[in-house]
Design a protein around this motif. Structure first.
Motif, short mmCIF file in Angstrom:
data_model
loop_
_atom_site.label_atom_id
_atom_site.label_comp_id
_atom_site.label_asym_id
_atom_site.label_seq_id
_atom_site.Cartn_x
_atom_site.Cartn_y
_atom_site.Cartn_z
N ASN A 40 -20.56 16.41 35.97
CA ASN A 40 -19.59 17.37 36.48
C ASN A 40 -19.40 18.54 35.53
O ASN A 40 -19.23 19.68 35.96
CB ASN A 40 -18.25 16.68 36.73
CG ASN A 40 -18.25 15.84 37.99
OD1 ASN A 40 -18.85 16.21 39.00
ND2 ASN A 40 -17.59 14.70 37.95
N VAL A 43 -22.23 20.93 35.99
CA VAL A 43 -22.02 21.71 37.22
C VAL A 43 -21.01 22.82 36.99
O VAL A 43 -21.23 23.98 37.38
CB VAL A 43 -21.55 20.78 38.37
CG1 VAL A 43 -21.13 21.61 39.59
CG2 VAL A 43 -22.65 19.82 38.76
N THR A 46 -22.49 25.50 34.63
CA THR A 46 -23.54 26.26 35.31
C THR A 46 -22.95 27.27 36.29
O THR A 46 -23.36 28.44 36.34
CB THR A 46 -24.50 25.31 36.05
OG1 THR A 46 -25.07 24.38 35.12
CG2 THR A 46 -25.61 26.08 36.74
N ILE A 47 -21.99 26.83 37.09
CA ILE A 47 -21.37 27.73 38.08
C ILE A 47 -20.60 28.83 37.39
O ILE A 47 -20.66 30.01 37.80
CB ILE A 47 -20.44 26.93 39.02
CG1 ILE A 47 -21.26 25.95 39.87
CG2 ILE A 47 -19.64 27.87 39.91
CD1 ILE A 47 -20.43 25.04 40.72
N TYR A 58 -20.21 27.32 46.07
CA TYR A 58 -20.20 26.96 44.65
C TYR A 58 -18.80 27.10 44.06
O TYR A 58 -18.45 26.40 43.10
CB TYR A 58 -21.20 27.82 43.89
CG TYR A 58 -22.62 27.52 44.26
CD1 TYR A 58 -23.23 26.34 43.86
CD2 TYR A 58 -23.36 28.40 45.04
CE1 TYR A 58 -24.54 26.05 44.21
CE2 TYR A 58 -24.68 28.13 45.39
CZ TYR A 58 -25.24 26.94 44.98
OH TYR A 58 -26.54 26.65 45.34
N LEU A 61 -17.32 23.90 44.99
CA LEU A 61 -18.00 22.85 44.22
C LEU A 61 -17.47 22.80 42.80
O LEU A 61 -17.36 21.72 42.20
CB LEU A 61 -19.50 23.11 44.22
CG LEU A 61 -20.36 22.07 43.48
CD1 LEU A 61 -20.18 20.68 44.08
CD2 LEU A 61 -21.84 22.48 43.51
N SER A 65 -15.94 19.34 41.31
CA SER A 65 -16.42 18.72 40.07
C SER A 65 -15.29 18.54 39.07
O SER A 65 -15.19 17.51 38.40
CB SER A 65 -17.54 19.57 39.46
OG SER A 65 -18.65 19.65 40.33
#
Length: 268
Positions: A40, A43, A46-47, A58, A61, A65
């Motif tokens: 998580n 994620v 990265t986003i 995203y 998301l 996460s």
């Protein structure tokens, strides 16, 4: 509201009392917890750091996460530590805090899953209106409303827990603090409180699952008008989401949608 007078701490019985099994529980849940948090976190980072991942999907998301990491952290570390502890104690205030965190982030995950389903519906069924409907301001408002709804839900759970009187027995046959295990050791008839639990948590699970089911039925029905490539792309985006929904709502509905008539004081 603060009904508790005799109990200042609880003893969690955990998943098992067998020493060998407890070591297995420690290892398995440690691996899964570390994997969940690391995954998580990757994620989220990265986003947050990528300029190409700025779409509403995203954006939601990111919060899914975050909520999932917090949800896991509300129970897993205590479970992992207790697996190697001789006495699994949790104070009354820590128990109430765990109930609050468990329901806050669990409910937030449910609401974000609904928002992600709505996002996929608009993207697939209303593609021309997607940029206008799912603009960043709308997504922010939806996330704020999700946090408010989750907070109200978790506060309601804590209020129910605070109203439970405990007359001595403090053994919780569970690995964490939640309302169902606490009902079993409360020295009062908890049938009405169970109904309130079903009305609150159970209704959220059932209504949310119904909304998600209808949304994906509509999405799958609308895919008949898309090209083969479009259907493949849409299904690839929705399949993982549907799997998460099934895995998440299965235990949720099983736990919170059936009242239990308990008269615990007669057993002690």
């Amino acid at each position: 509201m603060w009904e508790n007078s005799n109990v200042t701490e609880f003893i969690l019985l955990g998943l098992t009392q067998d020493p060998l099994s407890q070591k297995m529980v420690f290892l398995i849940f440690l691996i899964f917890y570390v994997g969940t948090v690391v995954g998580n976190t990757l994620v989220i980072v990265t986003i947050e750091s990528s300029r190409t991942l700025g779409s509403p999907m995203y954006y939601f998301l990111f919060y899914l996460s975050f909520a999932d990491s917090c949800y896991s952290t509300s129970t897993a570390p205590k479970l992992i530590v207790d697996a190697l502890s001789a006495k699994k104690l949790i104070s009354y205030s820590e128990c109430m805090t765990q109930i609050f965190a468990l329901h806050l982030f669990g409910c937030m995950e449910i609401f974000v899953l609904i928002l992600m389903a709505v996002d996929r519906y608009v993207a697939i069924c209303k593609p021309l209106h997607y940029p206008r409907i799912m603009r960043r301001q709308v997504c922010l408002i939806l996330i704020i409303l999700a946090w408010i709804g989750s907070f109200m839900h978790s506060i309601a759970q804590v209020i129910l827990a605070l109203r439970l009187p405990f007359c001595g027995p403090n053994l919780i046959d569970h690995y964490c603090c939640d309302l169902q295990p606490l009902f079993k050791i409360a020295c009062t008839d908890t049938y009405l409180l169970n109904l309130l639990l079903v009305t609150n948590s159970g209704a959220i699970c059932l209504v949310s699952l119904t909304i998600l089911t209808i949304t994906y039925i509509v999405i799958l029905h609308s895919l008949r008008n898309h090209s083969a490539e479009g259907r493949k792309k849409a299904l690839s985006n929705c399949t993982s989401h549907i799997i998460v929904v099934i895995l998440f709502f299965g235990p949720c509905i099983f736990i919170y949608t059936h009242p239990q008539n308990t008269f615990p004081w007669t057993r002690w």
